[in-house]
Design an enzyme around this catalytic site. Structure first.
Site, PDB file in Angstrom:
ATOM      1  N   LYS A  21       0.827  -1.211   0.000  1.00 28.73           N
ATOM      2  CA  LYS A  21       0.000   0.000   0.000  1.00 28.73           C
ATOM      3  C   LYS A  21       0.860   1.260   0.000  1.00 28.73           C
ATOM      4  O   LYS A  21       0.675   2.151  -0.827  1.00 28.73           O
ATOM      5  CB  LYS A  21      -0.898  -0.002   1.257  1.00 28.73           C
ATOM      6  CG  LYS A  21      -1.575   1.341   1.506  1.00 28.73           C
ATOM      7  CD  LYS A  21      -2.508   1.303   2.689  1.00 28.73           C
ATOM      8  CE  LYS A  21      -1.853   1.495   4.036  1.00 28.73           C
ATOM      9  NZ  LYS A  21      -1.603   2.887   4.432  1.00 28.73           N
ATOM     10  N   ARG A 121       0.289  13.976  13.322  1.00 29.27           N
ATOM     11  CA  ARG A 121       0.825  13.915  11.964  1.00 29.27           C
ATOM     12  C   ARG A 121       1.056  15.287  11.309  1.00 29.27           C
ATOM     13  O   ARG A 121       0.439  15.625  10.294  1.00 29.27           O
ATOM     14  CB  ARG A 121      -0.055  13.013  11.097  1.00 29.27           C
ATOM     15  CG  ARG A 121      -0.262  11.665  11.748  1.00 29.27           C
ATOM     16  CD  ARG A 121      -0.991  10.686  10.892  1.00 29.27           C
ATOM     17  NE  ARG A 121      -0.133  10.027   9.922  1.00 29.27           N
ATOM     18  CZ  ARG A 121      -0.538   9.044   9.130  1.00 29.27           C
ATOM     19  NH1 ARG A 121      -1.757   8.625   9.190  1.00 29.27           N
ATOM     20  NH2 ARG A 121       0.289   8.482   8.291  1.00 29.27           N
ATOM     21  N   ARG A 396      -9.001  -0.357   3.655  1.00 26.95           N
ATOM     22  CA  ARG A 396      -8.073   0.671   3.181  1.00 26.95           C
ATOM     23  C   ARG A 396      -6.719   0.057   2.835  1.00 26.95           C
ATOM     24  O   ARG A 396      -5.999   0.584   1.992  1.00 26.95           O
ATOM     25  CB  ARG A 396      -7.852   1.742   4.267  1.00 26.95           C
ATOM     26  CG  ARG A 396      -9.073   2.574   4.539  1.00 26.95           C
ATOM     27  CD  ARG A 396      -8.751   3.651   5.537  1.00 26.95           C
ATOM     28  NE  ARG A 396      -7.766   4.569   4.956  1.00 26.95           N
ATOM     29  CZ  ARG A 396      -7.584   5.816   5.354  1.00 26.95           C
ATOM     30  NH1 ARG A 396      -8.319   6.299   6.336  1.00 26.95           N
ATOM     31  NH2 ARG A 396      -6.681   6.579   4.798  1.00 26.95           N
TER      32      ARG A 396
HETATM   33  N1  EPU Z   1       6.296  13.833  11.774  1.00 26.32           N
HETATM   34  C1  EPU Z   1       6.551  15.102  12.193  1.00 26.32           C
HETATM   35  N2  EPU Z   1       6.655  16.095  11.253  1.00 26.32           N
HETATM   36  C2  EPU Z   1       6.529  15.856   9.919  1.00 26.32           C
HETATM   37  C3  EPU Z   1       6.279  14.534   9.499  1.00 26.32           C
HETATM   38  C4  EPU Z   1       6.166  13.536  10.447  1.00 26.32           C
HETATM   39  O1  EPU Z   1       6.657  15.363  13.384  1.00 26.32           O
HETATM   40  O2  EPU Z   1       6.650  16.796   9.126  1.00 26.32           O
HETATM   41  C5  EPU Z   1       6.169  12.764  12.782  1.00 26.32           C
HETATM   42  C6  EPU Z   1       4.758  12.178  12.773  1.00 26.32           C
HETATM   43  O3  EPU Z   1       3.888  12.952  13.554  1.00 26.32           O
HETATM   44  C7  EPU Z   1       4.991  10.814  13.365  1.00 26.32           C
HETATM   45  C8  EPU Z   1       6.373  10.450  12.849  1.00 26.32           C
HETATM   46  O4  EPU Z   1       6.983  11.669  12.424  1.00 26.32           O
HETATM   47  O5  EPU Z   1       5.023  10.883  14.754  1.00 26.32           O
HETATM   48  C9  EPU Z   1       6.391   9.467  11.689  1.00 26.32           C
HETATM   49  O6  EPU Z   1       5.647   9.950  10.621  1.00 26.32           O
HETATM   50  P1  EPU Z   1       6.035   9.646   9.110  1.00 26.32           P
HETATM   51  O7  EPU Z   1       6.094  10.945   8.398  1.00 26.32           O
HETATM   52  O8  EPU Z   1       7.223   8.756   9.053  1.00 26.32           O
HETATM   53  O9  EPU Z   1       4.752   8.843   8.628  1.00 26.32           O
HETATM   54  P2  EPU Z   1       3.885   9.063   7.339  1.00 26.32           P
HETATM   55  O10 EPU Z   1       4.749   9.307   6.155  1.00 26.32           O
HETATM   56  O11 EPU Z   1       2.793  10.018   7.635  1.00 26.32           O
HETATM   57  C10 EPU Z   1       3.959   6.545   6.620  1.00 26.32           C
HETATM   58  C11 EPU Z   1       2.948   5.484   6.329  1.00 26.32           C
HETATM   59  C12 EPU Z   1       2.296   5.039   7.622  1.00 26.32           C
HETATM   60  C13 EPU Z   1       3.379   4.515   8.551  1.00 26.32           C
HETATM   61  C14 EPU Z   1       4.447   5.590   8.770  1.00 26.32           C
HETATM   62  C15 EPU Z   1       5.609   5.129   9.619  1.00 26.32           C
HETATM   63  C16 EPU Z   1       2.231   6.080   4.104  1.00 26.32           C
HETATM   64  C17 EPU Z   1       1.147   6.551   3.208  1.00 26.32           C
HETATM   65  N3  EPU Z   1       1.956   5.998   5.403  1.00 26.32           N
HETATM   66  O12 EPU Z   1       3.232   7.629   7.193  1.00 26.32           O
HETATM   67  O13 EPU Z   1       1.408   4.000   7.298  1.00 26.32           O
HETATM   68  O14 EPU Z   1       2.818   4.149   9.781  1.00 26.32           O
HETATM   69  O15 EPU Z   1       4.955   6.029   7.507  1.00 26.32           O
HETATM   70  O16 EPU Z   1       6.201   4.013   9.070  1.00 26.32           O
HETATM   71  O17 EPU Z   1       3.300   5.745   3.648  1.00 26.32           O
HETATM   72  C18 EPU Z   1      -0.420   2.565   7.681  1.00 26.32           C
HETATM   73  O18 EPU Z   1      -0.105   1.964   6.642  1.00 26.32           O
HETATM   74  O19 EPU Z   1      -1.287   2.119   8.487  1.00 26.32           O
HETATM   75  C19 EPU Z   1       0.223   3.841   7.983  1.00 26.32           C
HETATM   76  C20 EPU Z   1      -0.263   4.697   8.859  1.00 26.32           C
END
Ligand code: EPU
Length: 427
Positions: A21, A121, A396
């Site tokens: 995904k 997030r 999802r």
């Molecule tokens: N964070 C910040 N600032 C930012 C971005 C992130 O503080 O600008 C923090 C977030 O609040 C969080 C942490 O960093 O506490 C990790 O967030 P990350 O940006 O790594 O996650 P993401 O890109 O929003 C992706 C996956 C998630 C998965 C996470 C961690 C996608 C579409 N989503 O999210 O997948 O949990 O990486 O591996 O790639 C899922 O599949 O159920 C899912 C939520």
């Protein structure tokens, strides 16, 4: 939508794992950079992907399925620079169009993204990256707007190795003149997939999979054909299903090394694991043992399997501790598992799970995608019938989950399905 699970059946057999995904979602957005035709293979037909395709169409791209899991994307027409709020609010991954559209047309406006209810997030790291590349970034009335000023590659250090920030910055930098170096970059396999895809379209990205990624900006991209990596989280979920149901399951079409942190924990809880290069078999041979789990960015234990692991540890002989280090709101599932008889205490980012003899089926509610998966797993082991409300959240991220579990011998069905046959209808 409701799911009904009749617990107590041991799962047995083989299951083919779908495309990832979180890779498919970013590759679909990134395909916009091509300005031409892209074919993606091994794309899972799940509702998050369908939502991402609604966004593609809303901004002027064309998308059609040319095979069961083959997607053709055509970006040769003119594009809108603004994502519609109505689609973007459904999906956090809508934010990935920020990097893609910036690379393609240097100006983009996206609504603050929605998505699963697992934490605050924020987008600060993404925006810091854009600012350092020379974009003027503003956040007003629920929209983020980025416009290219004098853009040029730069050194960007991320305070946390955010997956989304790394991806957005990689995409934007791919179309920014000069060299960009992302330090403390995320190392997830999905990042490596994105780098491979950008390079297939004519980009120049090196170092993905390590914490320093170098991107040399180019001015022209082209169409490409690319295959999405297998979903390590879906695979981990089926392996945990084998353990919790007391059976034996082989996951096929996986990349075993992506699952190393998961395999290590499954062995800690006393499961037999036999792994080849692209398949893994898990067998339960006796009691489940307690263990401690800390979620961390890759190659640590994935936060996306934390809730499923909590379901498994609810039935271990002893006390386990889980520390959630990535998302602050991922323990909501504990309350639902407690309704099924689990003994869990949550304090801040720590959960203490005292294993119980058995779980009981009852009515529970999926609060997010992975919480839904955890309840489904708990339902497989519970006595009686478990009814999961808001089960559409599971769809999802899990392709054909009812059919796949049905083929392994589980009795799972969508409530309201007239045939009453387990596995008759997909979620
Ligand atoms: N964070 C910040 N600032 C930012 C971005 C992130 O503080 O600008 C923090 C977030 O609040 C969080 C942490 O960093 O506490 C990790 O967030 P990350 O940006 O790594 O996650 P993401 O890109 O929003 C992706 C996956 C998630 C998965 C996470 C961690 C996608 C579409 N989503 O999210 O997948 O949990 O990486 O591996 O790639 C899922 O599949 O159920 C899912 C939520």
């Amino acid at each position: 939508m409701k799911l009904l699970i009749e617990g107590g059946r041991r799962l047995q057999g083989r299951v083919r794992i779908s495309g990832a995904k979180n890779s498919a979602l970013v590759l679909i957005a990134a395909s916009a950079i091509s300005g031409g035709e892209v074919i993606l293979d091994n794309v899972p037909k799940i509702s998050d992907v369908l939502t991402q395709l609604e966004i593609v169409r809303a901004i002027g791209g064309r998308a059609s399925w040319t095979g069961e899991n083959t997607l053709c994307l055509d970006w040769s027409g003119p594009l809108e620079g603004e994502l519609p709020y109505v689609h973007a609010k459904k999906l956090r991954a809508s934010n990935l169009f920020l990097g893609a559209l910036a690379a393609r047309q240097k100006r983009v406006k996206i609504p603050l993204p929605g998505g699963c209810n697992i934490g605050s997030r924020p987008m600060d790291l993404h925006l810091k990256g854009f600012h350092l590349l020379g974009y003027q970034v503003s956040m007003k009335h629920g929209f983020i707007e980025a416009r290219a000023g004098k853009i040029e590659g730069n050194r960007i250090y991320l305070d946390f190795p955010s997956v989304g920030a790394t991806e957005n910055i990689m995409m934007a930098a791919a179309g920014t003149p000069g060299i960009t170096v992302i330090e403390n970059a995320a190392r997830e396999p999905e990042i490596v997939d994105l780098a491979g895809f950008l390079n297939a379209m004519g980009g120049r990205v090196r170092g993905a999979g390590t914490d320093v990624i170098k991107i040399e900006g180019v001015s022209e991209f082209r169409g490409a054909r690319f295959s999405v990596i297998p979903d390590r989280i879906e695979a981990g979920t089926y392996l945990i299903a084998a353990g919790i149901s007391g059976g034996e399951v082989t996951v096929e079409n996986v990349i075993t090394r992506h699952l190393q942190p998961v395999i290590a924990k499954l062995q800690d809880v006393g499961l037999d694991v036999a792994a080849g290069e692209d398949r893994i078999t898990v067998r339960r041979r006796g009691d489940l043992l307690p263990t401690d789990v800390k979620t961390l960015p890759y190659p640590g234990f994935p936060t996306d399997l934390q809730s499923p692991m909590m379901a498994l540890l609810s039935l271990a002989r002893g006390t386990s501790i889980i520390v959630e280090n990535v998302f602050e709101n991922r323990f909501q599932v504990a309350d639902e598992l407690k309704r099924m008889g689990a003994k869990i205490r949550v304090k801040g980012q720590t959960a203490v799970i005292e294993g119980v003899e058995r779980l009981y089926g009852t009515q529970v509610r999926a609060t997010d995608l992975r919480a839904g998966a955890a309840l489904l797993l708990a339902g497989l082991a519970a006595g009686g019938v478990t009814e999961i409300l808001q089960a559409e959240l599971i769809a999802r991220g899990y392709e054909k989950v009812v059919e796949k579990l049905g083929a392994l011998g589980a009795a799972v069905r969508v409530a309201g399905d007239e045939s009453g046959e387990p596995g008759a209808k997909s979620v």
